[in-house]
Design an enzyme around this catalytic site. Sequence first.
Site, PDB file in Angstrom:
ATOM      1  N   GLU A 282       0.832  -1.204   0.000  1.00  0.00           N
ATOM      2  CA  GLU A 282       0.000   0.000   0.000  1.00  0.00           C
ATOM      3  C   GLU A 282       0.868   1.256   0.000  1.00  0.00           C
ATOM      4  O   GLU A 282       0.541   2.265  -0.647  1.00  0.00           O
ATOM      5  CB  GLU A 282      -0.935  -0.002   1.211  1.00  0.00           C
ATOM      6  CG  GLU A 282      -1.945  -1.122   1.229  1.00  0.00           C
ATOM      7  CD  GLU A 282      -2.975  -0.986   0.114  1.00  0.00           C
ATOM      8  OE1 GLU A 282      -3.254   0.138  -0.317  1.00  0.00           O
ATOM      9  OE2 GLU A 282      -3.504  -2.023  -0.334  1.00  0.00           O
ATOM     10  N   TRP A 285       1.890   1.688  -3.462  1.00  0.00           N
ATOM     11  CA  TRP A 285       0.844   2.271  -4.322  1.00  0.00           C
ATOM     12  C   TRP A 285       0.893   3.799  -4.231  1.00  0.00           C
ATOM     13  O   TRP A 285       0.738   4.499  -5.234  1.00  0.00           O
ATOM     14  CB  TRP A 285      -0.538   1.746  -3.922  1.00  0.00           C
ATOM     15  CG  TRP A 285      -1.652   2.539  -4.568  1.00  0.00           C
ATOM     16  CD1 TRP A 285      -2.418   3.501  -3.991  1.00  0.00           C
ATOM     17  CD2 TRP A 285      -2.060   2.475  -5.944  1.00  0.00           C
ATOM     18  NE1 TRP A 285      -3.297   4.037  -4.914  1.00  0.00           N
ATOM     19  CE2 TRP A 285      -3.099   3.425  -6.114  1.00  0.00           C
ATOM     20  CE3 TRP A 285      -1.667   1.713  -7.038  1.00  0.00           C
ATOM     21  CZ2 TRP A 285      -3.744   3.629  -7.335  1.00  0.00           C
ATOM     22  CZ3 TRP A 285      -2.315   1.914  -8.255  1.00  0.00           C
ATOM     23  CH2 TRP A 285      -3.330   2.856  -8.395  1.00  0.00           C
ATOM     24  N   TRP A 313     -20.449  10.630 -20.564  1.00  0.00           N
ATOM     25  CA  TRP A 313     -20.968  10.910 -19.235  1.00  0.00           C
ATOM     26  C   TRP A 313     -22.350  11.558 -19.347  1.00  0.00           C
ATOM     27  O   TRP A 313     -22.651  12.244 -20.328  1.00  0.00           O
ATOM     28  CB  TRP A 313     -20.035  11.853 -18.472  1.00  0.00           C
ATOM     29  CG  TRP A 313     -18.632  11.353 -18.323  1.00  0.00           C
ATOM     30  CD1 TRP A 313     -17.520  11.853 -18.917  1.00  0.00           C
ATOM     31  CD2 TRP A 313     -18.187  10.252 -17.520  1.00  0.00           C
ATOM     32  NE1 TRP A 313     -16.405  11.148 -18.551  1.00  0.00           N
ATOM     33  CE2 TRP A 313     -16.786  10.157 -17.684  1.00  0.00           C
ATOM     34  CE3 TRP A 313     -18.832   9.348 -16.680  1.00  0.00           C
ATOM     35  CZ2 TRP A 313     -16.029   9.189 -17.045  1.00  0.00           C
ATOM     36  CZ3 TRP A 313     -18.076   8.386 -16.032  1.00  0.00           C
ATOM     37  CH2 TRP A 313     -16.689   8.313 -16.212  1.00  0.00           C
ATOM     38  N   ASN A 348     -10.932   2.771   2.917  1.00  0.00           N
ATOM     39  CA  ASN A 348     -10.481   2.673   1.529  1.00  0.00           C
ATOM     40  C   ASN A 348     -11.343   1.740   0.682  1.00  0.00           C
ATOM     41  O   ASN A 348     -11.632   2.034  -0.480  1.00  0.00           O
ATOM     42  CB  ASN A 348      -9.021   2.212   1.471  1.00  0.00           C
ATOM     43  CG  ASN A 348      -8.456   2.323   0.077  1.00  0.00           C
ATOM     44  OD1 ASN A 348      -8.412   3.402  -0.508  1.00  0.00           O
ATOM     45  ND2 ASN A 348      -8.028   1.200  -0.496  1.00  0.00           N
ATOM     46  N   TRP A 366     -15.726  11.221 -13.352  1.00  0.00           N
ATOM     47  CA  TRP A 366     -14.858  10.927 -12.207  1.00  0.00           C
ATOM     48  C   TRP A 366     -14.253  12.190 -11.630  1.00  0.00           C
ATOM     49  O   TRP A 366     -13.967  12.264 -10.426  1.00  0.00           O
ATOM     50  CB  TRP A 366     -13.757   9.932 -12.603  1.00  0.00           C
ATOM     51  CG  TRP A 366     -12.797  10.421 -13.652  1.00  0.00           C
ATOM     52  CD1 TRP A 366     -12.886  10.235 -14.995  1.00  0.00           C
ATOM     53  CD2 TRP A 366     -11.590  11.173 -13.439  1.00  0.00           C
ATOM     54  NE1 TRP A 366     -11.825  10.825 -15.644  1.00  0.00           N
ATOM     55  CE2 TRP A 366     -11.012  11.411 -14.709  1.00  0.00           C
ATOM     56  CE3 TRP A 366     -10.955  11.670 -12.307  1.00  0.00           C
ATOM     57  CZ2 TRP A 366      -9.823  12.120 -14.871  1.00  0.00           C
ATOM     58  CZ3 TRP A 366      -9.764  12.382 -12.464  1.00  0.00           C
ATOM     59  CH2 TRP A 366      -9.211  12.594 -13.737  1.00  0.00           C
ATOM     60  N   TRP A 389      -9.029   7.639  -8.435  1.00  0.00           N
ATOM     61  CA  TRP A 389     -10.254   7.859  -9.208  1.00  0.00           C
ATOM     62  C   TRP A 389     -10.100   7.371 -10.638  1.00  0.00           C
ATOM     63  O   TRP A 389     -11.019   6.787 -11.216  1.00  0.00           O
ATOM     64  CB  TRP A 389     -10.647   9.337  -9.172  1.00  0.00           C
ATOM     65  CG  TRP A 389     -11.484   9.653  -7.974  1.00  0.00           C
ATOM     66  CD1 TRP A 389     -11.058  10.153  -6.770  1.00  0.00           C
ATOM     67  CD2 TRP A 389     -12.887   9.439  -7.837  1.00  0.00           C
ATOM     68  NE1 TRP A 389     -12.109  10.261  -5.901  1.00  0.00           N
ATOM     69  CE2 TRP A 389     -13.258   9.835  -6.528  1.00  0.00           C
ATOM     70  CE3 TRP A 389     -13.876   8.954  -8.683  1.00  0.00           C
ATOM     71  CZ2 TRP A 389     -14.565   9.767  -6.058  1.00  0.00           C
ATOM     72  CZ3 TRP A 389     -15.187   8.884  -8.220  1.00  0.00           C
ATOM     73  CH2 TRP A 389     -15.523   9.284  -6.932  1.00  0.00           C
TER      74      TRP A 389
END
Length: 482
Positions: A282, A285, A313, A348, A366, A389
Site C-alpha cells: 500500500e 501504491w 458521461w 479505503n 470521475w 479515481w
Amino acid sequence: MTEPSLLWFRHDLRLSDHPALLAAMATAETDGGRPVLPVFVLDDDAAGAQRPGGAARWWLRGSLAALGDDLAARGAPLLLARGRAETVLPALAAAIGAGSIHAGRGYEPWARAQSQRVHEALQNAGRRLVLHTTAVLREPHGFGAASGKPYAVYTPFAKTMLAAGDPPAPHPAPARIQGVPHPVGGETLQALGLYPVPGEPDWAAGFGAMWQPGEAGAQARLARFTAQALGAYDRQRNLPGLDGSSGLSPHLRWGEVSPRQVWHAARDAKTDATGTETFLKEILWREFAYHLLWHRPEMPEAPLRAEFAAFPWQKDPKLLAAWQGGRTGYPVVDAGMRQLWQTGWMHNRVRMIAASLLVKHLLQPWQDGAAWFWDTLVDADLASNSASWQWVAGCGTDAAPYFRVFNPILQGEKFDPEGRYVRRWVPELAKLPNAFLHQPWDAPRDVLAASGVTLGRDYPRPVMDHAEGRARALAGFAALRA
C-alpha cells in the site's frame, strides 16, 4: 557568526527524518549547528484550484500549531507567512542574510512551477534553493523501467521498488535547533483562516474526536497500528466495520511522518509477515501515484487513457448531490459518504465502492467525484486522489477495466457481513436484520415496520437500480469502443 539558513516547510510538517532540516542546520563549526529560520508560506495563488480543500485546511491548521510548538520548544519558532513564495522567501532570506533556502521537493504540477519561480528569484539575488527528498521513498524522476520509460503499471513498479531493498533508516529529530530572530512579524495562525468561518455551521466539529494532527499524533497512530493491527492487515484491511486500517493517510499527506519511518516501523514490528508485506504494498501504491503524477502532470484533470476523453458521461446534479449527501439508497455507499462528511475520512474499500457507483451506475464524471473528495478528505492528496479515481473509472494507465462494475449490494454483504459499519453510519437502518441490511427494498413490509423503516421517508430507495446502472455503464463502454 555562521551564516543562517532558511528552512521552507511545505508538505513535510515534522522534525524527525527531515533531510531539509538537517541540511539547513549543517555546519562545519562545532557551535550546535547553523542558525535556522523555519517558515511556512500559505501560497493559495500558486496552488489555484489545487489548493487544499476545506477538510485538509482544517488538518493543516492543527498540524502547523503542533509544528510551531515543537519548533519553539527546540529554540527556533516557526514563522507563518501568506503570499507568493517567490516573493516572500527571497525577502526573508535577504532580511536574515541567508544564502540558502532548504525545502522538500514538491511533486504537484503547481508545486513544481512554484519551485522553479522561487529558484529563479533566489538565483537573481545570488542565493540558492536546495531541494531534498522528504515526501517519497525514491524520486520519481530518477526511477524508471528498464526500457528507460516511466512505469505505467503498478505491479512491475512495486517489484522493482522491493528489489531495490529497504530505504535508508530514518533520522531522529534534533534535540535543539539554533534559531534566528524573526526579521519581520509573521502571520498568526488564526489570520491564515484555515478553520471554518466563525459564525457558520462548524462542519468539522466531529474531526477532533478521531484525529490528532501533528507529528506526535502521527507517531502515536503508527505505534498503535504496528502493535495492534499490522499483523492482521491482510485479513482485516477491507472490513470497514473493524479498526483494521492504519489511519496514517492524513499524517503521510502532510508529512507529519515520512514514508521511510512508516516502512521501517512496519519492518521492525514483530508480527505476521503477510500483514506487513500487504501493508508495504500500500505504501508502494502511494509511491506509484506520485510516479504517475510526476510523469503525467495532466492526471488530476484528464484521463490518462486518451480515448476516455470521449466517454458519454451523463451529468446530473441531482444524482451527484444524492451521492455527496449519502442518500443513494445503497447502504454501504451511504455509510461511507456520511463517514466522510462527519470525520473527514472514509475507509479505503468503501471509497472504491462509492466511487464505482458514481462513475459507473450513475455515469457522473470521475472528476466530479475527485473534486468532492478533494474538499472533504483530511488526507486529500493530489497524486493518490487522482490515481485512485482514474483506477476506478477505468481510464488510468493501470486501471480496473471499465466493464468491471462493483455490485454495491454484494460488496456490502462481503465486507460488512455483520453490518457494523452500516449500522454505525446509517442508524436509521440499525434494526434491520443482516439479511436485508444491504438491500432494504427487498425486506417484507412487516420486517421494515418492525425495524422502524419506511422506504422513501426514513431511507431512500436506490437512485438507480443495480442492473440498470450496470447496463448503462456497459453501454457507455461499448460506445467508447465503437
